[in-house]
Design a protein around this motif. Structure first.
Motif, PDB file in Angstrom:
ATOM      1  N   ALA A   1       0.809  -1.213   0.000  1.00 20.37           N
ATOM      2  CA  ALA A   1       0.000   0.000   0.000  1.00 20.37           C
ATOM      3  C   ALA A   1       0.843   1.264   0.000  1.00 20.37           C
ATOM      4  O   ALA A   1       0.343   2.341  -0.291  1.00 20.37           O
TER       5      ALA A   1
ATOM      6  N   LEU B   1       2.276   2.310   2.806  1.00 17.07           N
ATOM      7  CA  LEU B   1       2.223   2.862   4.157  1.00 17.07           C
ATOM      8  C   LEU B   1       3.525   2.586   4.897  1.00 17.07           C
ATOM      9  O   LEU B   1       3.821   3.209   5.908  1.00 17.07           O
TER      10      LEU B   1
ATOM     11  N   PRO C   1       4.162   7.473  -2.802  1.00 17.49           N
ATOM     12  CA  PRO C   1       3.297   7.571  -1.620  1.00 17.49           C
ATOM     13  C   PRO C   1       1.970   6.861  -1.873  1.00 17.49           C
ATOM     14  O   PRO C   1       1.573   6.691  -3.028  1.00 17.49           O
ATOM     15  N   PRO C   2       1.279   6.454  -0.805  1.00 16.93           N
ATOM     16  CA  PRO C   2       0.058   5.652  -0.962  1.00 16.93           C
ATOM     17  C   PRO C   2      -0.991   6.313  -1.859  1.00 16.93           C
ATOM     18  O   PRO C   2      -1.673   5.620  -2.602  1.00 16.93           O
ATOM     19  N   GLU C   3      -1.081   7.666  -1.777  1.00 17.55           N
ATOM     20  CA  GLU C   3      -2.169   8.309  -2.513  1.00 17.55           C
ATOM     21  C   GLU C   3      -1.980   8.224  -4.017  1.00 17.55           C
ATOM     22  O   GLU C   3      -2.903   8.463  -4.776  1.00 17.55           O
ATOM     23  N   ASP C   4      -0.762   7.884  -4.464  1.00 13.88           N
ATOM     24  CA  ASP C   4      -0.533   7.794  -5.907  1.00 13.88           C
ATOM     25  C   ASP C   4      -0.560   6.358  -6.418  1.00 13.88           C
ATOM     26  O   ASP C   4      -0.180   6.094  -7.542  1.00 13.88           O
TER      27      ASP C   4
END
Ligand code: ATP
Ligand code: MG
Lengths: 564, 370
Positions: B52, B54, B73-76
């Motif tokens: 993920a 994280l 990063p996780p959001e990407d």
């Protein structure tokens, strides 16, 4: 049965005694100024609004000082938020070498005697041995006013330095309790770090931010010691009280004190109301048009990437400049001024001359130190005796919440207003229980020491689920009193200890209230202010370094004890 | 197309003292329902968090689809993640939780509304859109968490003990529901659990982890029928372990001498030599059992020490004539219940047993869960 009846009776006696001492030593002095002002309203009115000589000039002055103080405090708190929030986040989420040192430094400015810190700041920015050493003269004039916001720079610096820890500490505690899963969930759903902060972390820690903000605001509004040292030509509201009392303009002074108490109380009530309404979640959740919303998201995304380290760097740099630098410089400068004033080359400006020369400040300083320590020990001891049983009352009884609420007010009442209140209540013009002097100082310090000891103890209590452990002890055969003594008190030890140390150092550094009630029994912080005002700067320097060193030693002791 | 590849992923904590994930390599295929199981503390969550984003691995690479995402990063990463405690935002109602992904990804208003409605209808919670998380039951919160993860549009769903906090009955229902959703929407799912029965019931393939390493990957059937290690034979389902040595090898059959000279036949696996020290593994449900002295394949006599009625099954604890203890499980409605102290004969078909080399550190150490 006999025994049980006895126990109930003892419980009742304890409750009555605790409540009575809270009322007499803490609440009465806190609110006396309000009733004094109201009951003597005609007199106050005549003095403030309809003085036969100067008309409402006093009122005009009050207005001027009050708005100045409010502006200063507001700007200080805004700055506190600006770099306190990233700092709290940084401390809560990162593990790094030197973290506990940084935390100590942040605590330091809560416990440091403020007038000493004022001297340090003054020296750093205006003296030639401070930052000025780099360019050969002081960086700024003491009275330099920042354009646009119209606030003196040095005052703002000390107020930020002395109040930002309230934001950092409360927020850091809250963030550490907040499950990281919320942030992680937000990130996995596609939100950048900054968006996550705005939409999740910020709303969830709003209550902590508010209460930290109130404490910081109140402390700034009442700050006297450091402010007087760096004031130059400016006057804040608490300073005005000190001055008016020394000029025996009691009615005008008490009216200003009354206004300060009301302002601080309204600030608390307002915040409490906002938080109670919806947990504070929606208070700041104004709606945005989609276009602006998208732009903000994009900006946040951009900032989350490359310049993220910048916010940590800036806030650390601020701590370094406003807290660490002045302390280091004041400690070093004692050496520079030891035998001669490096500025003028005159021997009269040296530490040695001023301490041991004709004015013999050394003897005064030693006497003041003894007085300070005596006051701090007695006031803290009595405060602890009242505060610890009060914690039990507050947590065990349904109406304890009201009590806790009332007891937070002395924490936020500006200390010079408090001092005036005590003076009017116990002093010669009131019940005449004592003349200004050491006992009156102690009575004053008890007022704020009780809540100072109480708050960390309550916090420890709430974190521990003590009732359950006491319950366990009682199923094993302990009486309620045994359970408290053998189970809860030892578990509360850390909280109590933190409270006691905070209260001790606060008493040691208190300036504003002490000024009004000390008579001829000077303690160290007012002495420092007096030295500055009588231009014995090197003596003030030495006394400040001495005070700071003293509180550093205390803090060190505290750490050693807390480790155990 | 989201398949997931891990190559030599390593992650340690506490300055290298705890090796949470140890050189893990893994390929999860596109649209596969994949489970990661293992005892507590074996590194499942850490592996999932590495996928993920994280947690950043110390070493190794992570690919999602054809993107190298190791340092993203996780959001990407375009993933959905369901947390064990759900982590529903307490400051938002159900609707805002579910549309959080679309909102922070700045999707159009109309699309956001539609997705939120569809997702909530899918988990039958559309009428609770105004509720705040604290008002929902555990099962409902779980469904909200699931629809929130799906609403962000990811094709890779990561689930960390998604059913761990629910009671047994709801857990059983929801696990099939999750699988259905994943299959209907054509997603890839990686599901972490320590409940092997759950993993067996819903997974296409399973990886078994132990002490930070993956020790076997296979379909539920493969893992049950052909466990590669003693540990797996014990962790997936249940096994009896009898110590012995190989007496002879003939074709596919190995003859084994158990303690006190009892001899049985087994399928020849792993073992290659005569006189080798081995462990014979037989599942409790593989045994046949009869009262008294009977002639059975690989028949061994013994006495029942304890009988436990467990509802669906009955468990018999039996002490064999050679003093070894075994457990035999019989379906309870098949009749012929036996009592404590009954003399019995038990037997098992050779092909339903397995031989393992005797582990160098001893059997007990090998079976330890830590
Ligand atoms: N943030 C951390 N700091 C230190 N050690 C950690 C951290 N996260 C995990 N560990 C350690 O790494 C090892 C693997 O942890 P992990 O959470 O991945 O296990 P798990 O298989 O998910 O276990 P469980 O079934 O209990 O959830 C454990 O020994 C754990 O203590
Ligand atoms: Mg886990």
């Amino acid at each position: 049965m006999q025994l049980l009846g006895n126990r109930r009776f003892i419980t009742k006696v304890v409750i009555v005694v605790v409540l009575a001492s809270l009322g007499i030593f803490v609440l009465l002095p806190t609110f006396y100024l309000v009733s004094f002002t109201l009951t003597r309203w005609p007199e106050v009115y005549a003095d403030v609004f309809a003085n036969p000589l100067i008309g409402d000039a006093n009122w005009q002055q009050i207005l001027r000082y009050l708005t100045f103080s409010l502006r200063l405090s507001l700007i200080a708190v805004i700055l506190d938020f600006l770099f306190g929030i990233p700092l709290a986040y940084f401390l809560a989420r990162k593990q790094f070498f030197g973290k506990s040192l940084l935390e100590d430094i942040i605590t330091l400015s809560l416990v440091i005697p403020t007038s000493g810190f004022g001297v340090a700041t003054l020296l750093t920015w205006t003296g030639v041995s401070g930052l000025g050493a780099l360019i050969g003269r002081g960086i700024v004039e003491a009275s330099f006013v920042i354009p646009l916001i119209n606030v003196p720079l040095l005052m703002l610096l000390v107020h930020v330095a002395l109040t930002f820890p309230y934001i950092v500490r409360t927020l850091q505690g809250k963030l550490e309790d907040l499950e990281p899963a919320f942030e992680e969930a937000s990130r996995t759903l596609g939100a950048s770090a900054f968006t996550t902060f705005r939409k999740v972390i910020f709303p969830l820690s709003l209550p902590a931010l508010f209460s930290g903000g109130v404490l910081a605001f109140a402390r700034s509004l009442g700050e006297t010691g450091a402010t007087m040292v760096v004031a130059g030509i400016h006057t804040t509201a608490p300073m005005a009280i000190v001055r008016w009392v020394s000029e025996f303009k009691l009615a005008t002074a008490s009216f200003l004190g009354f206004l300060l108490i009301i302002t601080a109380t309204i600030a608390i009530l307002l915040v409490d109301f906002l938080l109670r309404r919806d947990g504070g979640f929606k208070t700041l959740g104004f709606s945005m048009t989609p276009r602006i919303g998208d732009t903000i998201l994009k900006l946040e995304k951009a900032f989350s990437g490359k310049v993220r380290w910048l916010k940590d760097f800036v806030s650390l740099a601020v701590v370094a400049v406003v807290v660490i630098l002045p302390i280091i410089i004041v400690l070093i400068s004692v050496g520079a001024y030891w035998s001669v004033d490096p500025d003028t080359g005159k021997i009269q400006g040296s530490v040695l001359y001023q301490l041991f020369g004709p004015s013999n400040y050394f003897a005064t300083l030693m006497k003041a130190t003894l007085a300070s320590i005596f006051v701090a020990v007695i006031a803290t001891y009595i405060a602890a005796c009242i505060a610890i049983p009060s914690v039990y009352l507050i947590k065990r009884y349904r109406n304890g919440r009201i009590l806790r609420y009332l007891l937070r007010i002395p924490l936020i009442v500006p200390s010079s207003a408090l001092g005036l209140s005590v003076l009017l209540l116990w002093g010669p013009s009131g019940l005449n229980l004592g003349t200004p002097g050491i006992w009156l100082i102690i009575l004053t310090h008890i007022v704020f020491s009780v809540p100072v000891v109480m708050e960390p103890t309550i916090a420890a209590y709430e974190g521990l689920n003590l009732l359950r452990y006491e319950g366990v002890a009682r199923t094993l055969g302990a009486t309620p009193y045994d359970a408290i003594e053998t189970v809860s008190l030892p578990m509360l030890k850390r909280g109590i200890l933190a409270g006691v140390i905070l209260s001790f150092t606060r008493s040691l550094g208190e300036t504003g209230a002490t000024f009004l009630v000390m008579g001829s029994d000077v303690t160290v912080p007012p002495l420092v202010v007096n030295m500055v005002e009588s231009l014995a700067f090197s003596a003030a320097l030495f006394a400040s370094a001495f005070l700071i060193a003293l509180s550093l030693v205390l803090l060190l002791l505290f750490r050693i004890v807390a480790r155990r | 197309m989201p398949d997931v590849k891990l190559a030599n992923v390593t992650k340690s904590y506490a300055k290298g003292r705890i090796l949470a994930v140890d050189r893990v390599s893994l390929h999860v295929h596109d649209k596969e329902y994949f489970s990661l199981i293992g005892p507590s503390g074996c590194g499942k969550t850490t592996t999932l968090r590495v996928i993920a984003g994280l947690v950043e691995p110390d070493e190794g690479e992570v690919h999602i689809g054809d993107r190298l995402v190791t340092h993203l990063p996780p959001e990407d990463r375009d993933i959905g993640y369901v947390f064990q405690q759900y982590a529903l935002f307490p400051n938002m109602d159900v609707w805002d939780n579910v549309t959080y992904g679309p909102t922070v990804k700045a999707w159009e208003e109309e699309k956001r509304e539609r997705i939120g409605r569809e997702m909530l209808q899918m988990v039958r919670l559309y009428d609770r859109a105004d509720a705040v998380p604290q008002e929902l039951s555990g099962g409902m919160m779980q469904r909200v968490a699931l629809s929130r993860a799906l609403a962000a549009g990811a094709e890779l769903l990561l689930l960390d003990e998604p059913l761990g906090a629910l009671d047994a009955k709801i857990r059983n229902e929801l696990r099939y529901e999750i699988r259905h959703l994943v299959k209907d929407l054509g997603l890839t799912a990686i599901h972490v659990t320590h409940d092997q029965a759950e993993a067996m019931a819903i997974s296409d393939r399973i990886a078994v982890m132990r002490k930070g390493r993956i020790i076997q990957v296979g379909t539920p059937h493969e893992l049950y029928m052909n466990p590669k290690e003693i540990f797996i034979a014990n962790f997936i389902g249940e096994s009896n372990f009898l110590e012995g040595t190989v007496v002879s090898l003939k074709g596919d059959v190995a003859t084994v001498r158990l303690r006190r000279d009892l001899q049985v036949n087994s399928k020849k696996t792993e073992v290659s030599q005569k006189n080798e020290r081995i462990v014979l593994a037989v599942r409790p449900e593989a045994f046949e059992m009869a009262k008294g002295k009977k002639k059975l394949v690989n028949g061994l006599s013994g006495a029942i020490e304890k009988v436990r009625f467990e509802g669906t099954d009955i468990r018999y604890e039996i002490r064999l004539a050679n003093d070894d203890s075994i457990v035999v499980v019989r379906p309870s409605l098949r009749g012929g219940w036996l009592k404590e102290a009954d003399e019995v004969t038990v037997g098992f078909p050779p092909e339903k047993s397995r031989l393992f080399l005797y582990p160098p550190k001893g059997l007990r150490a090998e079976l330890e869960l830590e």
